[in-house]
Write a protein that holds these residues in place. Structure first.
Motif, mmCIF file in Angstrom:
data_model
loop_
_atom_site.group_PDB
_atom_site.id
_atom_site.type_symbol
_atom_site.label_atom_id
_atom_site.label_comp_id
_atom_site.label_asym_id
_atom_site.label_seq_id
_atom_site.Cartn_x
_atom_site.Cartn_y
_atom_site.Cartn_z
ATOM 1 N N ILE A 197 87.865 32.147 9.053
ATOM 2 C CA ILE A 197 89.149 32.293 8.361
ATOM 3 C C ILE A 197 89.072 31.728 6.940
ATOM 4 N N SER A 198 88.404 30.603 6.785
ATOM 5 C CA SER A 198 88.465 29.919 5.496
ATOM 6 C C SER A 198 87.502 30.484 4.458
ATOM 7 N N ILE A 199 86.245 30.629 4.800
ATOM 8 C CA ILE A 199 85.289 31.041 3.768
ATOM 9 C C ILE A 199 84.631 32.380 4.073
ATOM 10 N N ALA A 200 85.125 33.085 5.035
ATOM 11 C CA ALA A 200 84.766 34.466 5.369
ATOM 12 C C ALA A 200 83.269 34.745 5.315
ATOM 13 N N TYR A 201 82.841 35.601 4.419
ATOM 14 C CA TYR A 201 81.451 36.051 4.400
ATOM 15 C C TYR A 201 80.478 34.956 3.965
ATOM 16 N N LEU A 202 80.960 33.886 3.391
ATOM 17 C CA LEU A 202 80.081 32.773 3.039
ATOM 18 C C LEU A 202 79.692 31.964 4.276
ATOM 19 N N PHE A 203 80.367 32.229 5.384
ATOM 20 C CA PHE A 203 80.140 31.497 6.623
ATOM 21 C C PHE A 203 79.093 32.178 7.505
ATOM 22 N N ILE A 204 78.357 33.132 6.976
ATOM 23 C CA ILE A 204 77.427 33.907 7.796
ATOM 24 C C ILE A 204 76.348 33.023 8.427
ATOM 25 N N LEU A 205 75.635 32.247 7.639
ATOM 26 C CA LEU A 205 74.549 31.427 8.184
ATOM 27 C C LEU A 205 75.058 30.338 9.128
ATOM 28 N N PRO A 206 76.046 29.521 8.732
ATOM 29 C CA PRO A 206 76.552 28.540 9.700
ATOM 30 C C PRO A 206 77.191 29.205 10.924
ATOM 31 N N GLY A 207 77.798 30.361 10.729
ATOM 32 C CA GLY A 207 78.405 31.071 11.853
ATOM 33 C C GLY A 207 77.373 31.538 12.858
ATOM 34 N N ILE A 208 76.249 32.032 12.366
ATOM 35 C CA ILE A 208 75.175 32.452 13.270
ATOM 36 C C ILE A 208 74.620 31.253 14.028
ATOM 37 N N ILE A 209 74.469 30.143 13.340
ATOM 38 C CA ILE A 209 73.983 28.928 14.012
ATOM 39 C C ILE A 209 74.989 28.469 15.066
ATOM 40 N N ASN A 210 76.277 28.529 14.742
ATOM 41 C CA ASN A 210 77.299 28.163 15.729
ATOM 42 C C ASN A 210 77.266 29.099 16.934
ATOM 43 N N LEU A 211 77.092 30.384 16.697
ATOM 44 C CA LEU A 211 77.040 31.331 17.813
ATOM 45 C C LEU A 211 75.816 31.102 18.691
ATOM 46 N N ILE A 212 74.685 30.766 18.086
ATOM 47 C CA ILE A 212 73.492 30.439 18.869
ATOM 48 C C ILE A 212 73.759 29.208 19.732
ATOM 49 N N ALA A 213 74.405 28.205 19.152
ATOM 50 C CA ALA A 213 74.729 26.996 19.912
ATOM 51 C C ALA A 213 75.718 27.301 21.035
ATOM 52 N N LEU A 214 76.704 28.157 20.758
ATOM 53 C CA LEU A 214 77.664 28.530 21.798
ATOM 54 C C LEU A 214 76.983 29.270 22.941
ATOM 55 N N LEU A 215 76.088 30.184 22.610
ATOM 56 C CA LEU A 215 75.354 30.898 23.660
ATOM 57 C C LEU A 215 74.495 29.946 24.478
ATOM 58 N N TYR A 216 73.850 29.009 23.814
ATOM 59 C CA TYR A 216 73.026 28.028 24.513
ATOM 60 C C TYR A 216 73.875 27.188 25.470
ATOM 61 N N LEU A 217 75.012 26.716 24.990
ATOM 62 C CA LEU A 217 75.880 25.904 25.846
ATOM 63 C C LEU A 217 76.441 26.718 27.003
ATOM 64 N N PHE A 218 76.755 27.981 26.751
ATOM 65 C CA PHE A 218 77.286 28.835 27.810
ATOM 66 C C PHE A 218 76.234 29.095 28.881
ATOM 67 N N ILE A 219 75.013 29.402 28.460
ATOM 68 C CA ILE A 219 73.937 29.669 29.415
ATOM 69 C C ILE A 219 73.545 28.396 30.157
ATOM 70 N N LYS A 220 73.588 27.274 29.475
ATOM 71 C CA LYS A 220 73.226 25.997 30.091
ATOM 72 C C LYS A 220 74.196 25.619 31.209
ATOM 73 N N ASN A 221 75.457 26.019 31.094
ATOM 74 C CA ASN A 221 76.464 25.660 32.090
ATOM 75 C C ASN A 221 76.562 26.639 33.247
ATOM 76 N N GLN A 222 75.842 27.740 33.194
ATOM 77 C CA GLN A 222 75.904 28.715 34.278
ATOM 78 C C GLN A 222 75.110 28.224 35.482
ATOM 79 N N PRO A 223 75.668 28.396 36.683
ATOM 80 C CA PRO A 223 74.903 28.014 37.880
ATOM 81 C C PRO A 223 73.764 29.003 38.116
ATOM 82 N N ASN A 224 72.716 28.522 38.706
ATOM 83 C CA ASN A 224 71.552 29.367 38.987
ATOM 84 C C ASN A 224 71.770 30.102 40.305
ATOM 85 N N ASN A 225 72.224 31.330 40.230
ATOM 86 C CA ASN A 225 72.484 32.146 41.419
ATOM 87 C C ASN A 225 71.478 33.277 41.534
ATOM 88 N N ILE A 226 70.243 32.984 41.345
ATOM 89 C CA ILE A 226 69.218 34.033 41.405
ATOM 90 C C ILE A 226 68.665 34.128 42.804
#
Length: 101
Positions: A72-101
């Protein structure tokens, strides 16, 4: 992961301040003069990095909020930090999933 999230927070703060000081987002009609929300987003990202080992749910929530505020604040200037945040969010999401394999 903690260091990567801190780097994203520091980048967000630096990009927000640099964009304001160079008048890059000063009077823009698309973004307005809300660079301080970008700084707030960076601070929330750093707080999230510090909470990652103690309270994972709060860290996950803070990362989501900081990503939304950064876009919202810096729009397209937030591309690099935004990608890093999304990688961290995916990591945290996958880390919290139970192993149901």
């Amino acid at each position: 992961m903690k260091i990567l999230i801190k780097v994203a927070g520091i980048l967000t703060i630096l990009i927000s301040i640099a964009a304001q000081l160079t008048a890059f987002i000063d009077d823009s009609y698309t973004m307005g003069n809300i660079w301080f929300i970008g700084v707030l987003s960076g601070i929330l990202t750093i707080i999230s990095a510090n909470k990652i080992h103690t309270n994972l749910k709060i860290s996950f929530l803070l990362l989501i909020v900081s990503t939304v505020l950064g876009v919202i604040s810096i729009a397209y200037l937030f591309i690099l930090p935004g990608i890093i945040n999304l990688i961290a969010l995916l990591y945290l999401f996958i880390k919290n999933q139970p192993n149901n394999i």
